[in-house]
Design a protein around this motif. Structure first.
Motif, short mmCIF file in Angstrom:
data_model
loop_
_atom_site.label_atom_id
_atom_site.label_comp_id
_atom_site.label_asym_id
_atom_site.label_seq_id
_atom_site.Cartn_x
_atom_site.Cartn_y
_atom_site.Cartn_z
N LYS A 271 0.82 -1.21 0.00
CA LYS A 271 0.00 0.00 0.00
C LYS A 271 0.86 1.26 0.00
O LYS A 271 0.47 2.30 -0.54
CB LYS A 271 -0.92 -0.01 1.22
CG LYS A 271 -1.91 1.13 1.26
CD LYS A 271 -2.80 1.03 2.49
CE LYS A 271 -3.77 2.20 2.57
NZ LYS A 271 -4.62 2.12 3.78
N ASP A 272 2.05 1.18 0.61
CA ASP A 272 2.95 2.33 0.68
C ASP A 272 4.08 2.24 -0.34
O ASP A 272 5.10 2.90 -0.20
CB ASP A 272 3.57 2.43 2.09
CG ASP A 272 2.50 2.62 3.16
OD1 ASP A 272 1.57 3.40 2.92
OD2 ASP A 272 2.60 1.98 4.22
N GLY A 273 3.87 1.40 -1.37
CA GLY A 273 4.96 1.12 -2.31
C GLY A 273 5.12 2.10 -3.44
O GLY A 273 5.91 1.88 -4.35
N TRP A 274 4.36 3.22 -3.45
CA TRP A 274 4.52 4.29 -4.43
C TRP A 274 4.26 3.82 -5.86
O TRP A 274 4.99 4.14 -6.79
CB TRP A 274 5.90 4.92 -4.30
CG TRP A 274 5.98 6.31 -4.85
CD1 TRP A 274 4.99 7.24 -4.89
CD2 TRP A 274 7.12 6.94 -5.46
NE1 TRP A 274 5.43 8.41 -5.46
CE2 TRP A 274 6.74 8.25 -5.81
CE3 TRP A 274 8.41 6.52 -5.72
CZ2 TRP A 274 7.61 9.15 -6.43
CZ3 TRP A 274 9.28 7.41 -6.32
CH2 TRP A 274 8.89 8.70 -6.68
N GLY A 275 3.19 3.04 -6.04
CA GLY A 275 2.77 2.66 -7.38
C GLY A 275 3.62 1.58 -8.03
O GLY A 275 4.54 1.02 -7.44
N ILE A 276 3.30 1.31 -9.29
CA ILE A 276 3.99 0.28 -10.08
C ILE A 276 4.74 0.97 -11.21
O ILE A 276 4.16 1.74 -11.97
CB ILE A 276 2.98 -0.72 -10.67
CG1 ILE A 276 2.12 -1.34 -9.56
CG2 ILE A 276 3.70 -1.80 -11.46
CD1 ILE A 276 2.89 -2.12 -8.53
N ALA A 277 6.04 0.69 -11.35
CA ALA A 277 6.85 1.37 -12.36
C ALA A 277 8.15 0.61 -12.60
O ALA A 277 8.52 -0.26 -11.81
CB ALA A 277 7.17 2.79 -11.89
N PRO A 278 8.87 0.93 -13.68
CA PRO A 278 10.24 0.43 -13.81
C PRO A 278 11.07 1.00 -12.66
O PRO A 278 10.88 2.16 -12.28
CB PRO A 278 10.69 0.99 -15.16
CG PRO A 278 9.43 1.32 -15.89
CD PRO A 278 8.45 1.74 -14.84
N ARG A 279 11.98 0.22 -12.11
CA ARG A 279 12.73 0.65 -10.93
C ARG A 279 14.23 0.36 -11.07
O ARG A 279 14.64 -0.61 -11.70
CB ARG A 279 12.24 -0.10 -9.69
CG ARG A 279 10.75 0.04 -9.39
CD ARG A 279 10.43 1.37 -8.79
NE ARG A 279 9.02 1.47 -8.41
CZ ARG A 279 8.45 2.58 -8.00
NH1 ARG A 279 9.15 3.69 -7.91
NH2 ARG A 279 7.16 2.61 -7.68
N THR A 280 15.02 1.23 -10.44
CA THR A 280 16.44 0.98 -10.23
C THR A 280 16.75 1.31 -8.78
O THR A 280 16.28 2.32 -8.26
CB THR A 280 17.33 1.85 -11.13
OG1 THR A 280 16.96 1.66 -12.50
CG2 THR A 280 18.80 1.49 -10.97
N ALA A 281 17.49 0.45 -8.10
CA ALA A 281 17.84 0.69 -6.70
C ALA A 281 19.23 0.14 -6.43
O ALA A 281 19.74 -0.72 -7.17
CB ALA A 281 16.82 0.04 -5.77
#
Length: 386
Positions: A271-281
């Motif tokens: 719920k606090d994951g800031w939406g769905i998107a391509p990610r780099t970490a």
């Protein structure tokens, strides 16, 4: 006196009768087909209207629907079309949500990081350690996403790469090929007016080889940092430049949020994951190895994307004791030797031009990375000029 014509001459022939009947029959069939098609269209419109009403009731009047609505809005917030989210949750709720995330991200960057790393002594290096490759690439996947984990077993082999020329960013694949790097991953964010930025004006600060290459913050201000110190220890969180200098910062960009600190995940749930998107970490294990998570997205049938909670869990599963988000979306890219692109960037225009990238080298001390921002003030840089 006029001769009378035979009666049969005034009657239609059998063939013409059959022809007339056939024409009428075809007309009736055509009319029935047209009527059937119109009835089908009418039923479809009715069904779609009913489904629309049901979807509206679910999205706005049920807890699960509200969760989905906010997930959709959060996903839009991470894209170039943030303003569209107001049509899902309203402008007031959009402003409130963005402010809440910013406050949450700031709070996630304040806890003091106490993690230590245990790099092997080169003199006492075991045979197993000597045989370990500099980089390892592993495919990862989960619900709705696919991507990669790049493990760099020696963190001291990482340098922050910048573009070769003033005025425009550079593709990560180009940076890798040009510098002879073993691998490269996109780094910090940049000013992107009207989503047509040239990739040359970074957000916050850029530090490479222990030197401040770019400073976009005011004196004594703090910024969210992701980077490494001179010993290869990862630094992530909110710091001033003076604090970073005391920490011995070596390579760093500005980005947020920090998602793991002291081995604990900072994001409580999807719920606090800031939406769905391509990610780099970027993250680090206790043995010093650096982890880069690269998740593809916005490609139905292949990979939709991941939340920050998903990325956090991947990092924790791989032993990260500290981790932070880097620029994602259409900037997300993993390139290897000779500039080969491993993942599938989501940008419709191809790989993006960026201001920074974390590059891995066999011999980083032999690499020359000039400061292309030297003598330039942030206010003098046109972020949209091609």
């Amino acid at each position: 006196m006029q001769a009378m014509q035979p009666e049969s001459a005034s009657l239609p022939s059998r063939s013409s009768v059959r022809k007339g009947k056939g024409t009428n029959k075809r007309k009736r069939k055509k009319s029935r087909r047209k009527g059937g098609f119109l009835r089908f269209v009418g039923r479809m419109i009715t069904v779609m209207m009913l489904l629309g009403v049901i979807a509206f009731i679910w999205l706005f009047l049920t807890p699960s629907g509200n969760n989905m609505r906010f997930l959709m809005a959060d996903t839009l917030i991470t894209t170039q079309h943030r303003h569209w989210a107001k049509y899902i949750i309203g402008q007031a709720e959009l402003d409130k949500r963005v402010a809440a995330y910013q406050q949450q991200f700031d709070e996630m960057g304040t806890e003091k990081d106490t993690h230590t790393i245990n790099l092997p002594d080169p003199v006492e290096e075991t045979e197993e350690q000597a045989e370990k490759p500099l980089i390892e690439i592993e495919e990862v996947s989960g619900t709705g996403y696919r991507g990669y984990v790049l493990t760099v077993n020696d963190p001291t082999k990482i340098r922050l790469g910048v573009p070769a020329k003033r005025g425009k960013g550079e593709k990560v694949s180009s940076m890798v090929a040009r510098t002879g790097a073993v691998a490269g991953v996109n780094g910090g964010g940049f000013a992107d007016p009207n989503w047509k930025g040239n990739g040359f004006k970074p957000i916050g600060v850029v530090i490479s080889q222990g030197k401040l290459y770019y400073n976009g913050i005011s004196n004594n201000a703090s910024t969210q940092i992701v980077g490494l110190d001179k010993q290869g220890r990862m630094i992530a969180g909110k710091y001033t430049l003076d604090e970073l200098d005391k920490l011995g910062i070596q390579e760093a960009v500005t980005f947020q949020p920090r998602i793991i600190v002291n081995g604990k995940g900072q994001i409580r749930s999807q719920k606090d994951g800031w939406g769905i998107a391509p990610r780099t970490a970027m993250g680090q294990r206790e043995d010093g190895a650096i982890l880069f998570v690269i998740i593809d997205g916005r490609q139905p049938g292949y990979s939709i994307g991941a939340s920050l909670y998903d990325v956090q869990q991947i990092m924790l599963d791989h032993g990260a004791v500290i981790a932070a988000n880097l620029d994602g979306g259409s900037s997300t890219v993993l390139a290897t030797k000779d500039g080969e692109i491993v993942n599938k960037p989501s940008s419709e225009y191809g790989e993006r031009y960026l201001p920074t990238a974390f590059l891995v080298f066999d011999d980083p001390d032999a690499v020359d990375i000039p400061n292309i921002w030297e003598g330039l003030r942030p206010q003098d840089i046109d972020a949209g000029k091609k």
